[in-house]
Design a protein around this motif. Structure first.
Motif, PDB file in Angstrom:
ATOM      1  N   ILE A 116      40.652  24.547  85.432  1.00 64.87           N
ATOM      2  CA  ILE A 116      40.643  23.335  86.291  1.00 64.87           C
ATOM      3  C   ILE A 116      41.045  23.976  87.845  1.00 64.87           C
ATOM      4  O   ILE A 116      41.799  24.523  88.272  1.00 64.87           O
ATOM      5  CB  ILE A 116      41.932  22.428  85.993  1.00 64.87           C
ATOM      6  N   ILE A 117      39.976  23.336  88.876  1.00 64.90           N
ATOM      7  CA  ILE A 117      40.134  23.613  90.324  1.00 64.90           C
ATOM      8  C   ILE A 117      40.420  22.171  90.920  1.00 64.90           C
ATOM      9  O   ILE A 117      39.631  21.278  90.880  1.00 64.90           O
ATOM     10  CB  ILE A 117      38.784  24.146  90.490  1.00 64.90           C
ATOM     11  N   ALA A 118      41.572  21.921  91.311  1.00 63.59           N
ATOM     12  CA  ALA A 118      41.997  20.822  91.800  1.00 63.59           C
ATOM     13  C   ALA A 118      41.409  20.680  93.270  1.00 63.59           C
ATOM     14  O   ALA A 118      41.291  21.629  93.999  1.00 63.59           O
ATOM     15  CB  ALA A 118      43.515  20.573  92.010  1.00 63.59           C
ATOM     16  N   GLY A 119      41.145  19.386  93.681  1.00 61.30           N
ATOM     17  CA  GLY A 119      40.531  19.113  94.894  1.00 61.30           C
ATOM     18  C   GLY A 119      41.776  18.693  95.989  1.00 61.30           C
ATOM     19  O   GLY A 119      42.941  18.620  95.340  1.00 61.30           O
ATOM     20  N   PRO A 120      41.608  18.934  97.317  1.00 57.11           N
ATOM     21  CA  PRO A 120      42.796  18.489  97.922  1.00 57.11           C
ATOM     22  C   PRO A 120      43.413  16.923  97.999  1.00 57.11           C
ATOM     23  O   PRO A 120      44.453  16.576  98.301  1.00 57.11           O
ATOM     24  CB  PRO A 120      42.156  18.732  99.172  1.00 57.11           C
ATOM     25  N   GLU A 121      42.352  16.154  97.235  1.00 60.12           N
ATOM     26  CA  GLU A 121      42.689  14.719  97.194  1.00 60.12           C
ATOM     27  C   GLU A 121      44.236  14.588  96.357  1.00 60.12           C
ATOM     28  O   GLU A 121      44.637  13.608  96.417  1.00 60.12           O
ATOM     29  CB  GLU A 121      41.639  13.796  96.551  1.00 60.12           C
ATOM     30  N   GLY A 122      44.238  15.528  95.471  1.00 57.17           N
ATOM     31  CA  GLY A 122      45.417  15.565  94.451  1.00 57.17           C
ATOM     32  C   GLY A 122      45.196  14.658  93.139  1.00 57.17           C
ATOM     33  O   GLY A 122      45.929  15.133  92.071  1.00 57.17           O
ATOM     34  N   ASP A 123      44.252  13.973  93.074  1.00 55.65           N
ATOM     35  CA  ASP A 123      43.851  13.308  91.741  1.00 55.65           C
ATOM     36  C   ASP A 123      42.432  13.536  91.362  1.00 55.65           C
ATOM     37  O   ASP A 123      41.846  12.849  90.523  1.00 55.65           O
ATOM     38  CB  ASP A 123      44.161  11.778  92.045  1.00 55.65           C
ATOM     39  N   ARG A 124      41.776  14.370  91.952  1.00 56.14           N
ATOM     40  CA  ARG A 124      40.427  14.875  91.654  1.00 56.14           C
ATOM     41  C   ARG A 124      40.408  16.020  91.381  1.00 56.14           C
ATOM     42  O   ARG A 124      40.739  16.981  91.826  1.00 56.14           O
ATOM     43  CB  ARG A 124      39.406  14.436  92.793  1.00 56.14           C
ATOM     44  N   PHE A 125      39.441  16.573  90.208  1.00 51.09           N
ATOM     45  CA  PHE A 125      39.415  17.819  89.836  1.00 51.09           C
ATOM     46  C   PHE A 125      37.848  18.327  89.331  1.00 51.09           C
ATOM     47  O   PHE A 125      37.203  17.685  89.017  1.00 51.09           O
ATOM     48  CB  PHE A 125      40.270  17.941  88.481  1.00 51.09           C
ATOM     49  N   ASN A 126      37.785  19.860  89.597  1.00 51.94           N
ATOM     50  CA  ASN A 126      36.427  20.388  89.066  1.00 51.94           C
ATOM     51  C   ASN A 126      36.899  21.022  87.740  1.00 51.94           C
ATOM     52  O   ASN A 126      38.368  21.334  87.670  1.00 51.94           O
ATOM     53  CB  ASN A 126      35.879  21.464  90.193  1.00 51.94           C
ATOM     54  N   LEU A 127      35.910  21.301  86.981  1.00 57.23           N
ATOM     55  CA  LEU A 127      36.275  21.988  85.806  1.00 57.23           C
ATOM     56  C   LEU A 127      35.276  23.123  85.514  1.00 57.23           C
ATOM     57  O   LEU A 127      34.072  22.990  85.665  1.00 57.23           O
ATOM     58  CB  LEU A 127      36.318  21.217  84.391  1.00 57.23           C
ATOM     59  N   PHE A 128      35.897  24.241  85.098  1.00 63.27           N
ATOM     60  CA  PHE A 128      34.834  25.639  85.044  1.00 63.27           C
ATOM     61  C   PHE A 128      35.179  26.405  83.634  1.00 63.27           C
ATOM     62  O   PHE A 128      36.151  26.450  83.254  1.00 63.27           O
ATOM     63  CB  PHE A 128      34.832  26.403  86.201  1.00 63.27           C
ATOM     64  N   ALA A 129      33.898  26.300  82.794  1.00 60.74           N
ATOM     65  CA  ALA A 129      34.499  27.225  81.588  1.00 60.74           C
ATOM     66  C   ALA A 129      33.383  28.181  81.323  1.00 60.74           C
ATOM     67  O   ALA A 129      32.035  27.805  81.857  1.00 60.74           O
ATOM     68  CB  ALA A 129      34.334  26.312  80.430  1.00 60.74           C
ATOM     69  N   THR A 130      33.307  29.116  80.600  1.00 57.91           N
ATOM     70  CA  THR A 130      32.272  30.116  80.328  1.00 57.91           C
ATOM     71  C   THR A 130      32.411  30.364  78.628  1.00 57.91           C
ATOM     72  O   THR A 130      33.114  30.562  77.900  1.00 57.91           O
ATOM     73  CB  THR A 130      32.671  31.386  81.088  1.00 57.91           C
ATOM     74  N   ILE A 131      30.876  30.414  78.084  1.00 58.19           N
ATOM     75  CA  ILE A 131      30.794  30.839  76.788  1.00 58.19           C
ATOM     76  C   ILE A 131      30.419  32.216  76.909  1.00 58.19           C
ATOM     77  O   ILE A 131      28.934  32.345  77.426  1.00 58.19           O
ATOM     78  CB  ILE A 131      29.898  29.733  76.153  1.00 58.19           C
ATOM     79  N   GLY A 132      30.787  33.464  76.299  1.00 54.63           N
ATOM     80  CA  GLY A 132      30.381  34.624  76.558  1.00 54.63           C
ATOM     81  C   GLY A 132      31.369  35.099  77.224  1.00 54.63           C
ATOM     82  O   GLY A 132      32.432  34.755  77.694  1.00 54.63           O
ATOM     83  N   ASP A 133      30.931  36.501  77.800  1.00 52.17           N
ATOM     84  CA  ASP A 133      31.757  37.178  78.600  1.00 52.17           C
ATOM     85  C   ASP A 133      31.478  36.980  79.865  1.00 52.17           C
ATOM     86  O   ASP A 133      30.509  37.465  80.678  1.00 52.17           O
ATOM     87  CB  ASP A 133      31.388  38.654  78.370  1.00 52.17           C
ATOM     88  N   ALA A 134      32.641  36.420  80.699  1.00 50.47           N
ATOM     89  CA  ALA A 134      32.594  36.024  82.114  1.00 50.47           C
ATOM     90  C   ALA A 134      32.448  37.249  82.801  1.00 50.47           C
ATOM     91  O   ALA A 134      31.931  36.978  84.079  1.00 50.47           O
ATOM     92  CB  ALA A 134      33.955  35.261  82.543  1.00 50.47           C
ATOM     93  N   SER A 135      32.801  38.398  82.473  1.00 46.19           N
ATOM     94  CA  SER A 135      32.665  39.599  83.422  1.00 46.19           C
ATOM     95  C   SER A 135      31.348  40.100  83.332  1.00 46.19           C
ATOM     96  O   SER A 135      30.962  41.132  84.232  1.00 46.19           O
ATOM     97  CB  SER A 135      33.593  40.553  82.757  1.00 46.19           C
ATOM     98  N   VAL A 136      30.346  39.665  82.782  1.00 44.68           N
ATOM     99  CA  VAL A 136      29.017  40.212  82.605  1.00 44.68           C
ATOM    100  C   VAL A 136      28.282  39.493  83.696  1.00 44.68           C
ATOM    101  O   VAL A 136      28.224  38.065  83.435  1.00 44.68           O
ATOM    102  CB  VAL A 136      28.507  39.986  81.029  1.00 44.68           C
ATOM    103  N   ALA A 137      27.707  40.039  84.527  1.00 45.48           N
ATOM    104  CA  ALA A 137      26.614  39.453  85.427  1.00 45.48           C
ATOM    105  C   ALA A 137      25.330  38.969  84.916  1.00 45.48           C
ATOM    106  O   ALA A 137      24.953  39.449  83.773  1.00 45.48           O
ATOM    107  CB  ALA A 137      26.423  40.343  86.680  1.00 45.48           C
TER     108      ALA A 137
END
Length: 376
Positions: A41-62
């Motif tokens: 979860i990546i919260a925004g400065p508003e305090g009640d709004r959020f981004n979300l990020f997920a990875t399927i596979g190896d996130a360390s692979v470019a």
């Protein structure tokens, strides 16, 4: 759940732009968690709004790819809705509801494809990005992109799933929006010399916006792939005054600028800002300027490998350029090539009885699964 069932769940969450999106983020995070996909979860400065990020596979692979969708929708205040906009209704092949095409349809396809993604042995990862307040000028995405280097190795590209009938869009204009607030001095309208009319002052700002818009129409620069082929300025919302016999002490104006790629939208705001400063220095007004939103245009080369990939997995030629803006320009500015490619038609968005077709969901999910196959 299939994509249609997921879409029904998403539409039922009224994640209107400018309000909390916690409920829809919780739903997405729960869906992923039930399939053992962790998310951040990546919260925004508003305090009640959020981004979300997920990875399927190896996130360390470019060299993986980002699938990106926003969770917010525009309000559903049109009087011509024939059903509850926040309850998905099926009418033949049409799935009707606020956000069905812009862009919870794409988000539902992302989630519906997760089991297929998990079944594949991905050599390069798939990243799933969900943002907030895109409809207010892409306010949430910059906070997610800022965190991206700590979340995954550099991706090879990004697909932003705004509705394009599954044809890759390579270019769109950038945009900025600003609010100018002007304060003068109140008084009785019978003695205008004792007051300072804020609406009259704002008229000079509006004239500047009008004149700059006309100048760009005449002089350019031009890019013929866009309609219109030049950058544009517009005064959109104005408010001020309390009674016809009272000198208005306050006036506020919301304006926007849409700039062709290669032109910084903020640079076009310069003449307007200078006009505001002159009114403050010479006219006695107090003028405050607030930047409401700003995002760059998208300008991807035709020979970028992402274009060939998008055309291959969609089976359709690219669509070139569009008039509306997206978060894709922010990805490109961050060094990640991006295309806009999603299910449905943008002409159905932001209007009553917004809909997507079941067949469009199926087509989109198939395209996403073909992308995953390319990463095996």
């Amino acid at each position: 759940m299939n994509a249609k069932e997921i879409l029904a769940q998403l539409v039922a969450i009224p994640s209107v732009v400018g309000t909390s999106n916690g409920a829809i983020v919780d739903f997405i995070r729960g869906w992923l968690g039930e399939r053992n996909v962790s998310s951040t979860i990546i919260a925004g400065p508003e305090g009640d709004r959020f981004n979300l990020f997920a990875t399927i596979g190896d996130a360390s692979v470019a060299g993986g790819y980002v699938l990106s969708g926003h969770t917010d929708v525009v309000p559903a205040q049109e009087a011509t809705w024939t059903s509850d906009p926040f309850a998905l209704k099926q009418d033949g092949e049409r799935l009707i509801g606020r956000g069905a095409v812009d862009m919870k349809g794409f988000v539902s396809c992302m989630l519906a494809a997760v089991p297929a993604f998990l079944e594949k042995r991905l050599d390069r990862p798939l990243h799933l990005a969900f943002s907030y307040d895109e409809e207010a000028g892409c306010r949430g995405m910059p906070h997610l992109i800022e965190r991206l280097p700590s979340l995954c190795a550099p991706p090879a590209g990004c697909i932003v799933g705004e509705p394009t009938n599954m044809r890759a869009v390579l270019r769109h204009k950038g945009k900025m929006a600003a609010r100018l607030s002007m304060t003068g001095r109140s008084g009785h309208s019978s003695r205008p010399e004792l007051g300072l009319n804020a609406i009259h002052g704002m008229a000079d700002i509006i004239a500047c916006i009008r004149d700059e818009a006309a100048r760009h129409t005449r002089e350019g620069p031009f890019n013929p792939i866009f309609e219109p082929p030049c950058s544009t300025l517009q005064a959109g919302v104005i408010s001020g005054g309390s009674a016809v016999n009272v000198i208005p002490a306050h006036c506020a104006l919301d304006m926007e600028i849409r700039a062709i790629p290669g032109v910084d939208p903020m640079s076009l705001f310069g003449p307007v800002e200078r006009a505001a400063r002159r009114l403050g220095a010479e006219g006695g007004y107090q003028v405050e300027t607030t930047i409401l939103s700003s995002y760059p245009g998208l300008d991807l080369r035709n020979d970028d490998p992402l274009v060939a990939l998008a055309e291959s997995i969609s089976g359709k030629p690219n669509a070139g350029a569009v008039s509306f803006g997206t978060e894709a320009g922010l990805y490109q500015k961050a060094g990640i090539p991006a295309v806009v490619c999603g299910p449905g038609d943008i002409a159905r968005a932001h209007r009553a009885n917004e809909f997507i077709l079941e067949s469009e969901l199926a087509e989109c999910q198939a395209v996403l699964e073909r992308l995953a196959e390319r990463l095996c």
